[in-house]
Design a protein around this motif. Structure first.
Motif, short mmCIF file in Angstrom:
data_model
loop_
_atom_site.label_atom_id
_atom_site.label_comp_id
_atom_site.label_asym_id
_atom_site.label_seq_id
_atom_site.Cartn_x
_atom_site.Cartn_y
_atom_site.Cartn_z
N ARG A 137 -14.80 22.21 18.42
CA ARG A 137 -15.43 23.39 18.14
C ARG A 137 -16.72 23.51 19.15
N PHE A 138 -17.29 22.47 19.43
CA PHE A 138 -18.52 22.92 20.09
C PHE A 138 -18.09 23.21 21.54
N MET A 139 -17.23 22.33 22.20
CA MET A 139 -16.54 22.81 23.80
C MET A 139 -16.16 24.23 23.63
N THR A 140 -15.37 24.66 22.37
CA THR A 140 -14.76 26.04 22.41
C THR A 140 -15.89 26.92 22.49
N ILE A 144 -19.15 23.63 27.33
CA ILE A 144 -19.96 22.49 27.61
C ILE A 144 -18.71 21.27 27.50
N PRO A 145 -18.51 20.58 28.47
CA PRO A 145 -17.77 19.46 28.38
C PRO A 145 -18.30 18.11 27.82
N SER A 182 -25.19 20.53 30.62
CA SER A 182 -24.12 20.56 31.61
C SER A 182 -22.87 19.79 31.08
N LYS A 183 -23.40 18.64 30.42
CA LYS A 183 -22.22 17.78 29.96
C LYS A 183 -22.86 16.76 28.83
N VAL A 184 -22.14 16.32 27.88
CA VAL A 184 -22.22 15.33 26.77
C VAL A 184 -21.65 14.42 26.58
N GLU A 185 -21.95 13.33 26.38
CA GLU A 185 -21.07 11.96 25.92
C GLU A 185 -21.40 11.58 24.71
N LEU A 186 -20.19 11.47 23.76
CA LEU A 186 -20.46 11.02 22.53
C LEU A 186 -19.52 9.55 22.30
N VAL A 187 -20.21 8.68 21.70
CA VAL A 187 -19.48 7.43 21.34
C VAL A 187 -19.38 7.17 19.88
N MET A 188 -18.51 6.96 19.40
CA MET A 188 -18.63 6.47 18.03
C MET A 188 -17.58 5.29 17.93
#
Length: 255
Positions: A137-140, A144-145, A182-188
């Motif tokens: 949803r965030f990227m749509t 922002i990748p 301009s970019k985001v990294e998510l780690v879970m």
């Protein structure tokens, strides 16, 4: 006959002691049941209050997003009108480009808030799927990748899913609103007896020392409350022009 008197006396003492113990247990059970009823009532009141606060927060976010966004666009269009009347076409075109960008940003933020509202009307069954859905949803909404790594195999409770997804949603929403990233990294990842969650952006960041005296940026109050309910640890790291990193360590409580 006198031989049985001590025996009867002893039996009487045992019966009295047992009766006292029995009535104490009954009273203790009644007190426990009363306490459990009061606790259940308090839990319901907390849930109702939490739900009301969430609705107020989301309504306020939606109002602020649309009201502020549309007010800014109206001001820009008024400026365009004024420049066109003076035949200053080049300046008017420049403002129009800025208005288009502003309108896209406002639309993206409104979509995030609306998606947040929809989230609370849907059942969340799987933590990994729920987080991936938030990222999608965030990227749509923002274009922002997001480079994501989600690996959780342990089945967690709906309670943990709800609060963890909220934290993820709050982070992503505030990245869209404030970070200019301009970019985001998510780690879970699941690590032994806990879940490790980390969200990093390359945006403008902020001064952590100044942030201590404010409550708006990154919804710290809401996220702090969620982490407290999860018995989790929240760590926020940010510097101006160096982006922001939110790290949450959530203990797994196996039943």
């Amino acid at each position: 006959m006198t031989v049985y008197i001590p025996i009867l006396f002893l039996i009487l003492i045992v019966v009295i002691a047992y009766s006292i113990l029995f009535f104490r247990q009954v009273k203790a059970r009644i007190r426990t049941q009363t306490f459990l009823k009061e606790l259940e009532l308090a839990h319901q009141q907390v849930e109702e209050l939490t739900l009301a606060n969430e609705r107020q927060r989301m309504a306020r976010d939606l109002h602020d997003t649309l009201a502020q966004g549309l007010a800014g666009i109206i001001m820009q269009l008024e400026a365009v009108h004024a420049h066109l009347e003076k035949q200053n076409v080049e300046r008017a075109q420049s403002i129009i480009k800025g208005s288009m960008s502003h309108a896209r940003t406002t639309l993206a933020e409104a979509r995030l808030v609306i998606d947040d509202l929809r989230k609370y009307s849907q059942d969340q069954y799987d933590l990994a799927d729920s987080v991936k859905d938030q990222v999608k949803r965030f990227m749509t909404a923002t274009n922002i990748p997001v480079h994501k790594k989600v690996a959780v195999s342990y089945q967690v409770s709906p309670f943990l899913i709800e609060h963890t997804v909220y934290i993820v949603s709050e982070c992503l929403t505030n990245i869209a609103k404030h970070a200019k990233a301009s970019k985001v990294e998510l780690v879970m990842e699941q690590k032994d007896d806990h879940i490790f969650l980390q969200i990093t952006d390359n945006g403008v960041g902020f001064d952590e020392k100044k942030q201590e005296s404010t409550s708006g940026h990154y919804g710290l109050i809401g996220m702090s409350e969620r982490t407290r309910l999860l018995d989790a640890q929240l760590h926020l790291k940010s510097e101006k022009n160096e982006g922001t990193q939110v790290t949450v360590t959530i203990p797994l409580k196996k039943e």
